[in-house]
Scaffold this active site. Structure first.
Site, PDB file in Angstrom:
ATOM      1  N   GLY A  15      -4.050  -2.375   6.299  1.00 50.01           N
ATOM      2  CA  GLY A  15      -4.306  -2.313   4.859  1.00 50.01           C
ATOM      3  C   GLY A  15      -3.465  -3.319   4.106  1.00 50.01           C
ATOM      4  O   GLY A  15      -2.233  -3.292   4.188  1.00 50.01           O
ATOM      5  N   GLY A  17      -3.307  -3.662   0.814  1.00 45.85           N
ATOM      6  CA  GLY A  17      -3.245  -3.259  -0.592  1.00 45.85           C
ATOM      7  C   GLY A  17      -1.814  -3.403  -1.078  1.00 45.85           C
ATOM      8  O   GLY A  17      -1.023  -4.196  -0.528  1.00 45.85           O
ATOM      9  N   PHE A  18      -1.454  -2.615  -2.084  1.00 42.12           N
ATOM     10  CA  PHE A  18      -0.106  -2.739  -2.649  1.00 42.12           C
ATOM     11  C   PHE A  18       0.972  -2.441  -1.613  1.00 42.12           C
ATOM     12  O   PHE A  18       1.972  -3.145  -1.502  1.00 42.12           O
ATOM     13  CB  PHE A  18       0.046  -1.782  -3.838  1.00 42.12           C
ATOM     14  N   GLY A  19       0.769  -1.357  -0.837  1.00 44.35           N
ATOM     15  CA  GLY A  19       1.779  -0.961   0.141  1.00 44.35           C
ATOM     16  C   GLY A  19       1.873  -1.948   1.292  1.00 44.35           C
ATOM     17  O   GLY A  19       2.970  -2.403   1.647  1.00 44.35           O
ATOM     18  N   VAL A  83     -10.346  -1.076  10.908  1.00 44.08           N
ATOM     19  CA  VAL A  83      -9.718  -0.180  11.881  1.00 44.08           C
ATOM     20  C   VAL A  83     -10.534   1.097  11.970  1.00 44.08           C
ATOM     21  O   VAL A  83     -10.910   1.679  10.948  1.00 44.08           O
ATOM     22  CB  VAL A  83      -8.267   0.126  11.453  1.00 44.08           C
ATOM     23  N   GLU A 174      -9.399   4.366 -19.599  1.00 42.09           N
ATOM     24  CA  GLU A 174      -9.537   2.903 -19.699  1.00 42.09           C
ATOM     25  C   GLU A 174     -11.012   2.502 -19.640  1.00 42.09           C
ATOM     26  O   GLU A 174     -11.466   1.641 -20.387  1.00 42.09           O
ATOM     27  CB  GLU A 174      -8.735   2.242 -18.569  1.00 42.09           C
ATOM     28  N   ASP A 303      -0.940   5.653  -0.982  1.00 47.12           N
ATOM     29  CA  ASP A 303      -1.804   6.784  -1.343  1.00 47.12           C
ATOM     30  C   ASP A 303      -2.066   7.724  -0.175  1.00 47.12           C
ATOM     31  O   ASP A 303      -2.433   8.882  -0.374  1.00 47.12           O
ATOM     32  CB  ASP A 303      -3.166   6.256  -1.838  1.00 47.12           C
ATOM     33  N   GLN A 320       3.178   1.628  -7.889  1.00 44.93           N
ATOM     34  CA  GLN A 320       4.630   1.529  -7.747  1.00 44.93           C
ATOM     35  C   GLN A 320       5.133   2.299  -6.538  1.00 44.93           C
ATOM     36  O   GLN A 320       6.036   1.846  -5.819  1.00 44.93           O
ATOM     37  CB  GLN A 320       5.320   2.062  -9.016  1.00 44.93           C
TER      38      GLN A 320
HETATM   39  C1  LIG Z   1      -9.803   2.129 -10.599  1.00 42.98           C
HETATM   40  C2  LIG Z   1      -8.340   2.316 -10.267  1.00 42.98           C
HETATM   41  C3  LIG Z   1      -7.375   2.051 -11.223  1.00 42.98           C
HETATM   42  C4  LIG Z   1      -6.035   2.215 -10.931  1.00 42.98           C
HETATM   43  N1  LIG Z   1      -5.109   1.930 -11.896  1.00 42.98           N
HETATM   44  C5  LIG Z   1      -3.808   2.025 -11.597  1.00 42.98           C
HETATM   45  C6  LIG Z   1      -2.829   1.665 -12.556  1.00 42.98           C
HETATM   46  O1  LIG Z   1      -3.147   1.274 -13.686  1.00 42.98           O
HETATM   47  N2  LIG Z   1      -1.512   1.741 -12.188  1.00 42.98           N
HETATM   48  C7  LIG Z   1      -1.145   2.162 -10.947  1.00 42.98           C
HETATM   49  O2  LIG Z   1       0.044   2.191 -10.658  1.00 42.98           O
HETATM   50  N3  LIG Z   1      -2.031   2.519 -10.027  1.00 42.98           N
HETATM   51  C8  LIG Z   1      -3.363   2.463 -10.320  1.00 42.98           C
HETATM   52  N4  LIG Z   1      -4.285   2.807  -9.393  1.00 42.98           N
HETATM   53  C9  LIG Z   1      -3.817   3.343  -8.107  1.00 42.98           C
HETATM   54  C10 LIG Z   1      -3.352   2.249  -7.187  1.00 42.98           C
HETATM   55  O3  LIG Z   1      -4.324   1.227  -7.130  1.00 42.98           O
HETATM   56  C11 LIG Z   1      -3.096   2.847  -5.805  1.00 42.98           C
HETATM   57  O4  LIG Z   1      -2.133   3.855  -5.923  1.00 42.98           O
HETATM   58  C12 LIG Z   1      -2.610   1.786  -4.840  1.00 42.98           C
HETATM   59  O5  LIG Z   1      -3.595   0.795  -4.669  1.00 42.98           O
HETATM   60  C13 LIG Z   1      -2.267   2.403  -3.495  1.00 42.98           C
HETATM   61  O6  LIG Z   1      -1.815   1.414  -2.647  1.00 42.98           O
HETATM   62  P1  LIG Z   1      -2.052   1.525  -1.088  1.00 42.98           P
HETATM   63  O7  LIG Z   1      -1.360   0.350  -0.486  1.00 42.98           O
HETATM   64  O8  LIG Z   1      -1.728   2.870  -0.595  1.00 42.98           O
HETATM   65  O9  LIG Z   1      -3.630   1.369  -0.895  1.00 42.98           O
HETATM   66  P2  LIG Z   1      -4.638   0.276  -1.448  1.00 42.98           P
HETATM   67  O10 LIG Z   1      -3.997  -0.610  -2.448  1.00 42.98           O
HETATM   68  O11 LIG Z   1      -5.843   1.023  -1.844  1.00 42.98           O
HETATM   69  O12 LIG Z   1      -4.938  -0.611  -0.173  1.00 42.98           O
HETATM   70  C14 LIG Z   1      -5.610  -0.104   0.949  1.00 42.98           C
HETATM   71  C15 LIG Z   1      -6.114  -1.275   1.767  1.00 42.98           C
HETATM   72  O13 LIG Z   1      -6.548  -0.772   3.019  1.00 42.98           O
HETATM   73  C16 LIG Z   1      -7.736  -1.438   3.376  1.00 42.98           C
HETATM   74  N5  LIG Z   1      -8.465  -0.576   4.301  1.00 42.98           N
HETATM   75  C17 LIG Z   1      -8.982   0.639   4.053  1.00 42.98           C
HETATM   76  N6  LIG Z   1      -9.581   1.112   5.148  1.00 42.98           N
HETATM   77  C18 LIG Z   1      -9.435   0.183   6.104  1.00 42.98           C
HETATM   78  C19 LIG Z   1      -9.849   0.097   7.477  1.00 42.98           C
HETATM   79  N7  LIG Z   1     -10.524   1.102   8.066  1.00 42.98           N
HETATM   80  N8  LIG Z   1      -9.538  -1.004   8.169  1.00 42.98           N
HETATM   81  C20 LIG Z   1      -8.871  -2.021   7.587  1.00 42.98           C
HETATM   82  N9  LIG Z   1      -8.454  -1.996   6.301  1.00 42.98           N
HETATM   83  C21 LIG Z   1      -8.726  -0.898   5.584  1.00 42.98           C
HETATM   84  C22 LIG Z   1      -8.456  -1.645   2.057  1.00 42.98           C
HETATM   85  O14 LIG Z   1      -9.408  -2.687   2.145  1.00 42.98           O
HETATM   86  C23 LIG Z   1      -7.305  -1.973   1.126  1.00 42.98           C
HETATM   87  O15 LIG Z   1      -7.069  -3.351   1.064  1.00 42.98           O
HETATM   88  C24 LIG Z   1      -5.642   2.660  -9.653  1.00 42.98           C
HETATM   89  C25 LIG Z   1      -6.602   2.914  -8.688  1.00 42.98           C
HETATM   90  C26 LIG Z   1      -7.947   2.741  -8.979  1.00 42.98           C
HETATM   91  C27 LIG Z   1      -8.983   3.015  -7.933  1.00 42.98           C
END
Ligand SMILES: Cc1cc2nc3c(=O)[nH]c(=O)nc-3n(C[C@H](O)[C@H](O)[C@H](O)COP(=O)(O)OP(=O)(O)OC[C@H]3O[C@@H](n4cnc5c(N)ncnc54)[C@H](O)[C@@H]3O)c2cc1C
Length: 457
Positions: A15, A17-19, A83, A174, A303, A320
């Protein structure tokens, strides 16, 4: 991809994403080899997806190609792939293309998906806002409703111009504020619709919008939304969803072709493949060091992770938390390799912010930062500033800032394009079925083979 054993410690991050990106950044130019796997070749900045869905920003403005981010890190490689499973005993991650990637440390950062709470029809008919594709599809769908309404004056009675949003958390608020602003622009595009008023209905089962905020902020947000024309329905839940209507908890049936689901998320289903009992919302209960209790080499962050804060409640599923967890895991891996012990994870809450629309934002600092609160124009500016800082990519920042300035002075929403996957699929079928020189006739291609009927009409 070569997965030959090297002597360097191999960190596999699922993943980007942010993390996941925070893990990769915290391990850059260190003694470990990092492989970052994601199903997309780009990072999605989810907090700005609603702006793509409402034509405020283009899709490219809120995404950044992952290779462009990690190429300067030296020891970080990217692998595009989905994955599908884990073999934790053999320390392998399985991709759906059949490849297996080995690791010494694994970090699962796959995020979350929207939960439907078992409400019939949500998964089939509601619009979710989690990916770039979904944002583009939603934008296209919204504009299609206007196109259809312009052709048929009964369309607004059929709910084409009623847009419902389930959940008045930050995403729902929003979205509601941005839709009202989009409609002000779109109305000028459709002289046929003069005299028709699109509706935005925001549905929230609790008694307030922005439930996690202070009462003063909630009241300000609700007042502002109502003043701007949003119908706020509190203490009402969505009970059933069909393609052309939704039923609310009190039995009212609302004609609409658009329900936007912003009513809460649950951990990504990949967590189920870890083979451990999951906590509320499918989140993985991890130790204070963010790893599985009996597998110190398997970390879960963001998340997908279920960690309790000092107040005994799980950390919020926000960017964050994911970023801080990612940095913490990076540090923990290095400290282990260097033989030192690591401190448990502690979330440093900085506060929360949301935007209601033009010149109206809310920002609340955490108690650790003094507990201040500001709204209105200042809150709006603070929101813009923070999002610009965190948006990855210099060009994205420049584009987003230029577009926001332009939109502010012109009230425009330039990305009003219908670009959904449905249209692309139809286009592909139409192209494939178009008569070619030498074609034998309807239904038969130039080479004499049968040609299928277009799927979409
Ligand atoms: C519409 C919306 C608005 C938001 N607004 C805010 C905000 O204003 N402020 C805030 O702090 N938070 C906000 N959030 C929440 C924030 O985006 C999440 O808390 C954050 O993205 C979590 O980070 P993460 O790294 O856990 O997962 P994510 O950032 O969701 O990253 C997960 C990654 O895993 C990848 N992935 C998933 N499944 C697979 C797989 N099977 N194989 C390979 N890759 C995979 C995805 O493609 C993605 O790139 C918002 C969320 C949404 C949906």
């Amino acid at each position: 991809m070569a997965t030959a054993r090297t002597t360097r410690h191999r960190v596999l991050v699922v993943g980007a994403g942010f993390g996941g990106l925070a893990v990769a950044r915290s391990l850059r130019r260190t003694e470990v080899d990092v492989t970052l796997v994601d199903q997309h070749n780009f990072h999605t900045f989810q907090p700005l997806l609603y702006q793509v869905a409402t034509a405020g920003l283009s899709a490219e403005d809120v995404a950044h190609q992952i290779r462009g981010i990690v190429r300067v890190h030296g020891n970080v490689r990217f692998r595009m792939g989905r994955v599908s499973d884990f073999d934790l005993d053999r320390r392998r991650v399985l991709l759906d293309d059949g490849e297996a990637l080995s690791y010494d440390s694994l970090v699962l950062a796959a995020g979350a998906v929207y939960g439907d709470y078992g409400i019939p029809g949500v998964l089939e008919h509601a619009f979710m806002l989690k990916s770039l594709h979904e944002a583009v599809d939603l934008r296209s769908h919204i504009i299609r409703q206007f196109e259809a309404a312009a052709l048929d004056e009964r369309a607004s009675d059929e709910g084409r111009l009623t847009f419902a949003i389930a959940g008045a958390g930050p995403t729902g608020v929003e979205m509601a504020g941005a839709l009202v602003e989009l409609f002000a622009v779109v109305r000028k595009d459709y002289p046929e619709l003069a005299g028709t008023r699109p509706r935005v209905v925001l549905i929230e089962p609790t008694g307030a919008v922005l439930p996690p905020y202070t009462p003063a902020t909630r009241a300000y947000a609700e007042r502002t939304l109502r003043r701007r024309g949003v119908e706020v329905r509190l203490e009402t839940a969505v009970r059933r969803v069909a393609p052309e209507w939704i039923e609310l908890g009190d039995g009212e049936v609302l004609s609409t072709r658009t329900l936007i689901w912003a009513a809460g998320v649950r951990a990504h289903p990949l967590t189920e493949r870890l083979g451990v009992p999951l906590g509320p919302g499918g989140r993985v209960p991890v130790s204070a060091h963010l790893h599985l209790p009996d597998r110190p080499e398997v970390f879960v962050i963001g998340d997908a992770a279920g960690v309790l804060g000092d107040d005994g409640r799980p950390h919020p599923q926000v960017a964050q938390v994911a970023i801080q967890m990612g940095k913490h895991v990076g540090r923990t891996i290095l400290e282990r390799l260097r033989g030192s012990t690591s401190a448990p994870f502690r979330y440093r809450d900085r506060g929360q912010m949301a935007i209601i629309g033009r010149s109206a934002g809310v920002a609340e600092l955490s108690r650790q930062l003094g507990g201040g609160r500001f709204g209105g124009f200042l809150g709006w500016l603070a929101w813009l500033f923070v999002h610009l800082i965190y948006l990855p990519g210099h060009q994205n920042r420049v584009n987003a800032m230029a577009t926001w300035i332009y939109n502010f002075f012109t009230y425009d929403r330039h990305a009003r394009l219908v670009l959904d996957r449905r249209e692309q699929a139809a286009e592909a079928v139409r192209t494939a079925t178009a008569p070619r020189p030498g074609a034998a006739g309807d239904g038969v291609g130039g080479d004499g083979t049968e040609v299928r009927e277009p799927v979409f009409r």
